[in-house]
Write a protein that holds these residues in place. Structure first.
Motif, PDB file in Angstrom:
ATOM      1  N   PHE A 142    -109.796  45.115 -25.358  1.00  0.00           N
ATOM      2  CA  PHE A 142    -109.338  44.605 -24.069  1.00  0.00           C
ATOM      3  C   PHE A 142    -110.501  44.228 -23.160  1.00  0.00           C
ATOM      4  O   PHE A 142    -111.459  44.989 -23.005  1.00  0.00           O
ATOM      5  CB  PHE A 142    -108.456  45.635 -23.350  1.00  0.00           C
ATOM      6  CG  PHE A 142    -107.090  45.779 -23.957  1.00  0.00           C
ATOM      7  CD1 PHE A 142    -106.345  44.661 -24.285  1.00  0.00           C
ATOM      8  CD2 PHE A 142    -106.558  47.024 -24.216  1.00  0.00           C
ATOM      9  CE1 PHE A 142    -105.091  44.775 -24.851  1.00  0.00           C
ATOM     10  CE2 PHE A 142    -105.304  47.163 -24.778  1.00  0.00           C
ATOM     11  CZ  PHE A 142    -104.564  46.034 -25.098  1.00  0.00           C
TER      12      PHE A 142
ATOM     13  N   GLY B  84    -109.509  41.784 -20.330  1.00  0.00           N
ATOM     14  CA  GLY B  84    -108.853  41.226 -19.152  1.00  0.00           C
ATOM     15  C   GLY B  84    -108.235  42.286 -18.268  1.00  0.00           C
ATOM     16  O   GLY B  84    -107.986  43.415 -18.699  1.00  0.00           O
TER      17      GLY B  84
ATOM     18  N   SER C   7    -103.507  38.362 -28.733  1.00  0.00           N
ATOM     19  CA  SER C   7    -104.808  37.795 -28.341  1.00  0.00           C
ATOM     20  C   SER C   7    -105.481  37.104 -29.516  1.00  0.00           C
ATOM     21  O   SER C   7    -106.129  36.063 -29.356  1.00  0.00           O
ATOM     22  CB  SER C   7    -105.723  38.897 -27.795  1.00  0.00           C
ATOM     23  OG  SER C   7    -105.152  39.501 -26.653  1.00  0.00           O
TER      24      SER C   7
ATOM     25  N   ASP D  73    -106.057  38.895 -20.892  1.00  0.00           N
ATOM     26  CA  ASP D  73    -106.645  39.311 -22.160  1.00  0.00           C
ATOM     27  C   ASP D  73    -106.342  38.313 -23.268  1.00  0.00           C
ATOM     28  O   ASP D  73    -107.210  37.982 -24.078  1.00  0.00           O
ATOM     29  CB  ASP D  73    -106.116  40.695 -22.545  1.00  0.00           C
ATOM     30  CG  ASP D  73    -107.004  41.372 -23.561  1.00  0.00           C
ATOM     31  OD1 ASP D  73    -108.067  41.868 -23.154  1.00  0.00           O
ATOM     32  OD2 ASP D  73    -106.653  41.365 -24.745  1.00  0.00           O
TER      33      ASP D  73
ATOM     34  N   PHE E 227    -108.560  35.219 -22.889  1.00  0.00           N
ATOM     35  CA  PHE E 227    -110.022  35.354 -22.984  1.00  0.00           C
ATOM     36  C   PHE E 227    -110.622  34.584 -24.164  1.00  0.00           C
ATOM     37  O   PHE E 227    -111.573  33.812 -24.006  1.00  0.00           O
ATOM     38  CB  PHE E 227    -110.396  36.839 -23.080  1.00  0.00           C
ATOM     39  CG  PHE E 227    -111.878  37.080 -23.175  1.00  0.00           C
ATOM     40  CD1 PHE E 227    -112.681  36.978 -22.043  1.00  0.00           C
ATOM     41  CD2 PHE E 227    -112.468  37.385 -24.392  1.00  0.00           C
ATOM     42  CE1 PHE E 227    -114.054  37.192 -22.119  1.00  0.00           C
ATOM     43  CE2 PHE E 227    -113.846  37.601 -24.482  1.00  0.00           C
ATOM     44  CZ  PHE E 227    -114.633  37.492 -23.345  1.00  0.00           C
TER      45      PHE E 227
ATOM     46  N   PRO F 178    -103.436  46.368 -18.880  1.00  0.00           N
ATOM     47  CA  PRO F 178    -103.394  46.910 -20.242  1.00  0.00           C
ATOM     48  C   PRO F 178    -103.374  48.437 -20.314  1.00  0.00           C
ATOM     49  O   PRO F 178    -102.717  49.008 -21.185  1.00  0.00           O
ATOM     50  CB  PRO F 178    -104.665  46.341 -20.877  1.00  0.00           C
ATOM     51  CG  PRO F 178    -104.890  45.050 -20.161  1.00  0.00           C
ATOM     52  CD  PRO F 178    -104.473  45.325 -18.741  1.00  0.00           C
TER      53      PRO F 178
END
Length: 279
Positions: free
Chosen positions: A94, A96, A153, A102, A105, A138
């Motif tokens: 993680f 973000g 992600s 996240d 990213f 998160p």
């Protein structure tokens, strides 16, 4: 037949010149849209395979080909566009402040246009059933939810290969089941090659093929049902046999003619029901 997407050719690796070989002359192939499970006890070399495939490590001997490209330092970023990886602890991935940040990213680092990023965020969060949490921090998520976000992600960069390295190890049984169902749905809908790395034989039931690692070498390569039929040999190399297999063996020893090696409770119940109807 699907074309080859990943090739390991006589790959050997060790973590230092004075250290023992972690992998020894490993050769195997992975095909497009295939689900391959790699299992083995701790120290068998399975996680090293994942890191080699993603270019986190490089072999001292042999070569690795991903989508026609050799894995080396010169083209590592091209390789990582094709190979996405989810680790055991999602907190380590993680970056973000929210779920949406996240997932965005990796796309931001690749210069993907904003409109396309928004579309991919919507799509990937829906794929892992986390669209209602896009603005959640998160650290407020459960372990299973965090792993879903980690998967989203990686999916957002559209990899051709998704690797899950012990991705359910920190989850409770319910969380493991949910993640494996999510993974199965994603593999089917996204049409990608999936590699799950685990020491838990219960997680390989849905895979197309299984590679069993032992002491840095490929001990066996077969379909899940064939692997499950070698219970005594699996125990000898430190792997726990799933409960359903143990129960099926006890029923056979009691004189109940189970017709094949069941992979899950549903198959065992179907066999028992068929036997009941015949009596």
């Amino acid at each position: 037949m699907s074309s080859k997407l990943v090739e390991f050719k006589d790959v050997s690796f060790r973590y230092g010149e004075e250290q023992p070989w972690v992998l020894k002359n490993c050769s195997f192939e992975i095909f497009e849209n295939e689900w391959l499970a790699i299992i083995g006890h701790n120290g068998s070399g399975k996680s090293t395979i994942a890191k080699l495939m993603n270019g986190l490590l490089f072999p001292q001997e042999g070569e690795i080909i991903i989508n026609g490209k050799q894995v080396n330092e010169a083209n590592i970023w091209d390789i990582r566009k094709d190979v996405g990886m989810v680790f055991q602890n999602p907190d380590n991935q993680f970056v973000g402040t929210t779920v949406q940040d996240d997932v965005a990213f990796g796309m931001e680092n690749r210069g993907i246009p904003r409109d396309e990023m928004i579309r991919r965020i919507d799509h990937t969060l829906a794929a892992v059933n986390m669209q209602d949490y896009r603005f959640t921090e998160p650290h407020r998520l459960s372990g299973g939810q965090k792993q879903r976000v980690a998967i989203a992600s990686v999916l957002a960069i559209f990899p051709q290969v998704l690797i899950l390295d012990e991705a359910t190890a920190m989850l409770d049984p319910k969380g493991r089941k949910e993640i494996m169902q999510t993974v199965s749905n994603v593999q089917t809908s996204q049409k990608l090659s999936l590699i799950t790395i685990t020491h838990d034989l219960q997680e390989v039931v849905q895979a197309d093929r299984v590679i069993v690692m032992n002491a840095g070498e490929i001990w066996e390569e077969a379909k899940p049902r064939d692997i499950f039929g070698k219970k005594d040999a699996l125990r000898k190399i430190g792997l726990d046999v799933p409960f359903i297999g143990i129960l099926a063996d006890e029923l056979k020893h009691a004189g109940i003619a189970i017709s094949h090696e069941p992979l899950n409770h549903e198959e065992l119940l179907e066999d028992l029901w068929t036997l009941h109807l015949k009596t």
